[in-house]
Structures are given as structure tokens and as C-alpha cells.
Design an enzyme around this catalytic site. Sequence first.
Site, mmCIF file in Angstrom:
data_model
loop_
_atom_site.group_PDB
_atom_site.id
_atom_site.type_symbol
_atom_site.label_atom_id
_atom_site.label_comp_id
_atom_site.label_asym_id
_atom_site.label_seq_id
_atom_site.Cartn_x
_atom_site.Cartn_y
_atom_site.Cartn_z
ATOM 1 N N HIS B 69 0.731 -1.203 -0.032
ATOM 2 C CA HIS B 69 -0.049 -0.008 0.053
ATOM 3 C C HIS B 69 1.014 1.273 -0.026
ATOM 4 O O HIS B 69 0.484 2.165 -0.643
ATOM 5 C CB HIS B 69 -0.784 -0.066 1.273
ATOM 6 C CG HIS B 69 -1.551 1.347 1.561
ATOM 7 N ND1 HIS B 69 -1.170 1.968 2.467
ATOM 8 C CD2 HIS B 69 -2.697 1.782 0.920
ATOM 9 C CE1 HIS B 69 -2.018 3.084 2.371
ATOM 10 N NE2 HIS B 69 -3.055 3.122 1.459
ATOM 11 N N GLU B 72 1.990 1.854 -3.537
ATOM 12 C CA GLU B 72 1.030 2.453 -4.077
ATOM 13 C C GLU B 72 0.989 3.972 -4.133
ATOM 14 O O GLU B 72 1.021 4.657 -5.169
ATOM 15 C CB GLU B 72 -0.326 1.823 -3.834
ATOM 16 C CG GLU B 72 -1.545 2.297 -4.546
ATOM 17 C CD GLU B 72 -2.569 2.835 -3.472
ATOM 18 O OE1 GLU B 72 -2.786 4.101 -3.335
ATOM 19 O OE2 GLU B 72 -2.982 1.761 -2.675
ATOM 20 N N HIS B 73 1.069 4.408 -2.892
ATOM 21 C CA HIS B 73 1.199 5.821 -2.768
ATOM 22 C C HIS B 73 2.327 6.693 -3.409
ATOM 23 O O HIS B 73 2.128 7.400 -3.979
ATOM 24 C CB HIS B 73 1.174 6.251 -1.105
ATOM 25 C CG HIS B 73 -0.160 6.202 -0.575
ATOM 26 N ND1 HIS B 73 -0.548 7.304 0.097
ATOM 27 C CD2 HIS B 73 -1.187 5.315 -0.476
ATOM 28 C CE1 HIS B 73 -1.745 7.201 0.703
ATOM 29 N NE2 HIS B 73 -1.997 5.866 0.436
ATOM 30 N N GLU B 145 -4.033 8.208 7.486
ATOM 31 C CA GLU B 145 -5.088 6.943 6.745
ATOM 32 C C GLU B 145 -5.124 5.808 7.598
ATOM 33 O O GLU B 145 -6.428 5.228 7.931
ATOM 34 C CB GLU B 145 -4.564 6.691 5.330
ATOM 35 C CG GLU B 145 -5.393 5.738 4.767
ATOM 36 C CD GLU B 145 -4.864 5.375 3.265
ATOM 37 O OE1 GLU B 145 -3.752 5.670 2.906
ATOM 38 O OE2 GLU B 145 -5.726 4.663 2.352
#
Lengths: 430, 429
Positions: B69, B72-73, B145
Site C-alpha cells: 500500500h 502504491e502511494h 489514513e
Amino acid sequence: MALKKIAVCDGVVLNIIEKDKFKTNYISVNFITPLSSESAALNALLPRVLKRGTVAHPDMASLNRAYETLYSTTIYSRNYKRGEVQIVGFCASPLANDYIPDGTDVLDGTLKLMDEIIFSPLLEDGCFKAEYVESEKRMLIDDVKAQINNKNRYALRRCEEEMCRGEVYGVSETGTAAEIEAITPASLYACYKALLSGAKIEIFFVGKTDEEALIKSIKDVFVKCAHTVTAPLTTEVIRKAGEAREVVEDQPVAQGKLSLGFRTNCVLSDGNYHEFALMRELYGGSTVSKLFMNVREKLSLCYYCSAIPEAHKGIMVVASGIEVANKQKAQDEILAQLEAVKVGDFTEDDLAKAKRSIVNSYTELSDSPMSLESWYLGRALAGLSTSPEDAIELVMNTGREAVMAAAQGVTLDTVYFMRGTLNAGGAENE
Amino acid sequence: MNNMIIKENKQIGEKYYKINHKSGLEIYVIPKELTTGYALFGTRYGSADNCFRVNGEAEYTHVPDGIAHFLEHKMFENEDGVDTFVRYAQTGASANAYTSFTKTAYLFSCTDNFTESLEILLDHVTHPYFTPETVSKEQGIIGQEIRMYDDNPGWVLMMGLLQSLYKNNTVRVDIAGTVESISEITADLLYKCYNTFYNLHNMSLCVCGSITPEEVIEVADRMLTEAPAIEIDSISGEEEPQVYRSRFSAKMQVSKPQFAIGVKDTAISPDGNERMKKSAALSIICEMLFSRSGALFNELYSKQLIGSGLGYEADHNKRFSFIMLSGDSNDPEAVFARFVDYMNEVKAKGVEDEAFERAKRVVYAQLVKSFDSTEEIANNFLNYIFDDSDMLDYSDAISSVTKDDVSKLIADIFREDRYTLATVLPLDE
């Protein structure tokens, strides 16, 4: 994408948007009335009780079997507000008849079920069935209490509530737990009769069908409730905020939620709403907006930060989730970015990006029946018939001065902060 | 050479072009006369891939939780310093990305300038660029997040359920990791993961909209270079058929207890088509037994044991398989007990013909309805591709399921030692 408006009978309008690109059709029936604390809870409860059973399908199991037999055509109830107007009703997305292997006419079946749900509810002693009313009251009260479960939405709702305290818009579209509790089968039945004989009824159809046949079917169903729309549907707009007020609420959560509520000095019916819409896009409407690029990307203060407008009431909330200790820093930056737009601290390229982004989202609307409905219903409430294409043209012709002027009309009204009292491990903060 | 095949499903009126691109990338173009074009570029790499080796290496590499994840950022940053979102702002496309347990996907939707946007997509995903400074900047954003999910009862419930179902399967690791685990992520580790999983042989591109395969191939030819063959061995963890633990409970600020019942299934075929058929059968079973027309829902509703909804879903893929029911209730244990009894009754009584046929209709209708949005089409396609099956075969898979199939599956799957209950309870007053 022409919208056709057909007067079904007094008080009832059918909106048809013909599209032959979908595998489903979309139908909705909307009862539109002024928002008020006297009727909000009743209106909210009504579609839920109607959906519990009809004369022909007296319980949920039999109604749901009918939906499933129509190839999964669930009839959903809904309830929301637009400005100081409450909208309740039903919607469904039946599969287009072309895709039905056994030849069932699901569109006709869906209309018949909607007819049943709206006009032939299960009654006992001339009133709604008490068991259904009581059970749906419990469920609705649970839903009201469950608003706290979604912290993002709760913080947004609380900000609007605090900001519009004492205004009609401050009334919740569900009513309060106490107002729901007070409902009786008789009071709900009276509300039902009042809606059928006083509400503005807007029906939407998006899809492809034999139009004459559809109009005839709809007329056959709704002619029995021809009526005069009783109350005007208006929203009081406060153009400019007074002195900004701050509300801090402690909650046992990990993340702080900051919501800044603004008066925008612009509503849909003003005629220059596109100027505000473009300003909002530039300020906090996309992943290259001022808020995203600065509060998130440059300062790493949050994961999300965006500006959410209410076009009928003329308000806007900037919502973000942050570390509690960073509250002032985030607030200062959010306000500084608004100042930047006011004084024209953005390039022609920034403006062009915002235009492209807004054009893209307006153009995409035509792929979503529900978004089209929402667009045209919103316009109808503002007395307009602007299409997304018309709005694109207006946006494209908007210059930087108009954007700056739109930003200059925005004033801070209320700061709502949900102060999280837990740290990451779930323990209390000091 | 690029090699292309065309496949059509006449019953639902859809087709696709599949291109085995010379770079090693598999490309699907699904023509659709909608206004919005959509492209999705995905890799078979998700949060569950936290221990892997490449091309028969001696040692496995363990990486910090949440790195897929995080990566991905970071893929939105570029060496020229221009953020990928800013590049897309030139075309007007709306871009995003997401990471699941088993995949990472980058996407955009647009109504104009499709090939220009596709160029940006292929470019930014094939050009990683990280520095220690940009990595540390992201820790703040992702930290928020994670905090947001910490406050989300639905997510806490879901992770609690997975951690009860599985002892070793890496799907029990939270997708975003924790604030601690992401603090261990470095630029070097990100490159290691990137070079392993973002090999074009391990990826697929799905494009849906008014666009021709030739237009897509033209961009791919220009933007992609041939990738070396790669063999990835990613450990997902051996599992017993029984659940790891029978209860999970957390306390959070919620109005009312939230519950999720999980049913563990470890019978997963190595064949993609077999899995697709079983997945269809499990969806039919869920519709038949747990929908609003069924006895369980109506009994729980009328006794006010559940709130307005009973959610249900079956997730069956090569990595894990389970059924989940969820909702809110003042007495989750009573709901669970009623569920156990209900399944015993279903097993004793057998499956009703009429309910079975209705459930098949529903599953078929849901499939056809999913073809009204380019976004939904591309995302569903990618899920099937990554599970070695083909979405255009799904309508046949649904029709092929017999009453016998579902009766056997019900008998196999619904056993008490495969059940677990997760709850999120309100804080004490």
C-alpha cells in the site's frame, strides 16, 4: 441528452431521459415537501413502513420474493434533504427486458410493485399495521443513533447542524429519536394522506422503452392522486457569516476531525453558480486542488481534505481528518488557501486544470442514471433546466476575476472539531 | 509480436480483445459505448505478499506490513518532481489507485484525451522514483489514513474476523500496516518490492470504453519495454480447515454492537475455472439462504435481533475462501446461535427448488447489471483475470450450477468448527 417533462396529472411530473446504452432502466418516485421539524420524522418513516407490506404482498418475505423473481429488482426507499426541502420516495433499477432469458416484462412488473407499495399498503383498522410501524420506528431510531459510527460523515453533519442551528436547514431529515418515538400508526397515516394530496411528485425514468406505453402506465397509476401542491418549496439563504463560532467535542476516537463551515454567498438559483463551482474545484475539489496539494501533499497533515458544497443552502464544509495536535496548523492552512484564491494567487494553468476536472465530472454524469436524476432534480428545485452541457459551457467561459469574486463571497461561519481522546494504542490521550 | 484474440458472449452482449503484448503485459480491451473511458493497470501484488523470493533465490525476503500500500502511494511521485495527479490534470482525467490483499491497481477515468491519459498511466507505473525524503513525507499521510481506519468499526470488524478465521494466512495482516510497521519502510525495500512484483509478466491492463485495441496497442508499443521472465514464490501460509479462534471482540465508539459471522472454507481448487464455478455456487447459496426473502433474515428482523440489514458475501479466490454475514444487533451471540441452528435445519431439510431458481436469477441479473459502468467492468475483469478465469464465462458458470452442487457444498462448508463470530461493542458508559 434532452430531458422531457410530462405533466402526468396535477401535482405529478414525469421526467424522461432517454438512453439506449444501458442494460438497466432506472425509475424513481419522489415526494417533495418543505423540511420541517413537525414532519421530518414522519416523512422519513413513511417509505420504510410502506415497504414492509402491501395488500398483495403482506410481508417482507413475499415482497422480496417478488423482487427476486423480477430478476433482482429491489425497490429501495430513500430520504434526504436538498436545502430546506425533504425528498422521500422509492427507486429501482430493473434489468432491460432484452436481457431477460424467459421473456418476463420486468419493467411492467416493477411499475406494478411500485404502484402497490405506494397506493395499496397493508392496513389494519384503516391505519398502517401497528407492528410494522413500531418495528420501523425502532430501526429508524437505531439509524439516527448509528450516525456516530461513521466519524467522517458525523463530523460533517455536526458542523452543518451547529452552523444552521435555529434555521430550517438545521432540522435533521430523519427527525430526532424523540420525534420518531412519538409517531403513531394514525399520525403516520395522516402524513401519508398529506403527502399524496400535497407533495410535489417528481417521477424519473432513465433508459429505453416504448415511451407512449410508459406514459400511459404512469398516468394509470398516478391519476388517482391528482392534487394541488400546497406548500412552496423555498430555502432561506444567509449570504454572509457573522463572527465565526468554534465548537469542540471530545470523542473517544484516534483521529481528530476538523470541519470548517462556510457561507458561500451563492446558490444554484443565483444564475452564476458555475463561478462558485469552478472556485470550489480549484480550492478543494480534486487531487490537484489547493487543499489537496498543500494541506496533504506539502504539509502531510492529513489523508483527505476537501470542500463539500450544498448548492441550495449556500454553504460549504471543508472536511479533514488530522492529528489532534495539528488542529490549529491545519485550520490556518485551510483558511490561508482560501485567502490565496480570493487574492488571485493561482495561475492560468491552475484554472485550466480546474476547468478540465469539472468538465470531466459533468460529462461523466451521462453514464449514471442516478447522477442524472440528481442533477435535474436539483435544477428543478432551483427553477432551472440547465443541462450538464449548458453548465460546461458556462464554466469554460468563466475567467479568473469571477473565480476570485466567488471566493471573496465565502465567509467562515463555524469551526467544528471532534477532538479524539485516544492515542494509537486505544489508550486515553494525556 | 503482439498477439490478439477476440471473445464474445452473445447472451449478455459483451466482448473483449485480449492482447498478449510483446513486453510481457496482458492487455484486455472491452469496447463499450459509454461516455466514460476507464483504464486499470494492476499487479498481482497485495498486502498479503509480505514474504517472497524470486527465481529460486535461497532466502525468502520478509518485508514490513503495509509496504504494498505504501508503494502504491509512492508510485505517484516522479523523478522530474511533477506529481502524477498534476500530469493527469493536463488531460482532465480523474485518477486513483487502491491496494487490496491480493492486488494493487492504478486507474483513471476520463471523457476526453484517452490515449494521453493512458500514456501517463503506463509511464508512472513503470517508473518508480523514491528518496528517503519522499518516503518520510508519506509516513505522515499514511499515518492519518491508518488512524481513519482505526476509527472505522466496519474495518476493525473485518480485520478481526480475518484474524479469527486464519492463523497463518497472510490475509490476516492489515492492508495499510501499522504506524510502527510503516516506519520501517525504506526506499531500498520499496525498490525490492517494485522490482519483484511490478514485472509486466505479473501485471495486466484492462481498458473499457469507446476505444479500439489498435489505439491501446499503439500506446503500449511506445511506452513499454520488454520485461525479463520472472518466477515469484509468495508465501500465503498453510491453514487448517478449522477456524483459528471462535471469537473476536473490540470496544469502540459505536451506537450498538456490530457483528460479523465468518465461515471458513479451505477447499480451493488450483484450477481457475473450477474456482469460478464454485464462486458462482457460493453466491447462489448466499442469496438463497441469507437474502431478505429468506427465513433467517425475516426471523431475525421480526424478533428485532438485527437492524435494518443483514450483509452477506462469499469471497472465493486462489488465496482464501470464506463467507461473511454482518450487521448490527443488541445480542450478537443470539444471532450467532440462530445462524448455527438455521444451517443445521437447512442441511436436514435440503434445498428448495423455487428458492434455488430465484437465487440463480438474482446472481445472473447482478452480473448483467454490472456491465453498465466502465469502472465496474474493468475492475471485475481484473479480479477474474488475477484469479485465472474469464468474466465472460461467468454467466455460463452460473447456469452450470445445479441444485446438487449447492446441496453438496452446503453440507461440506457449513460446519460448526468452521464458524467464528467477531463483534465491535460500544464503549462502557
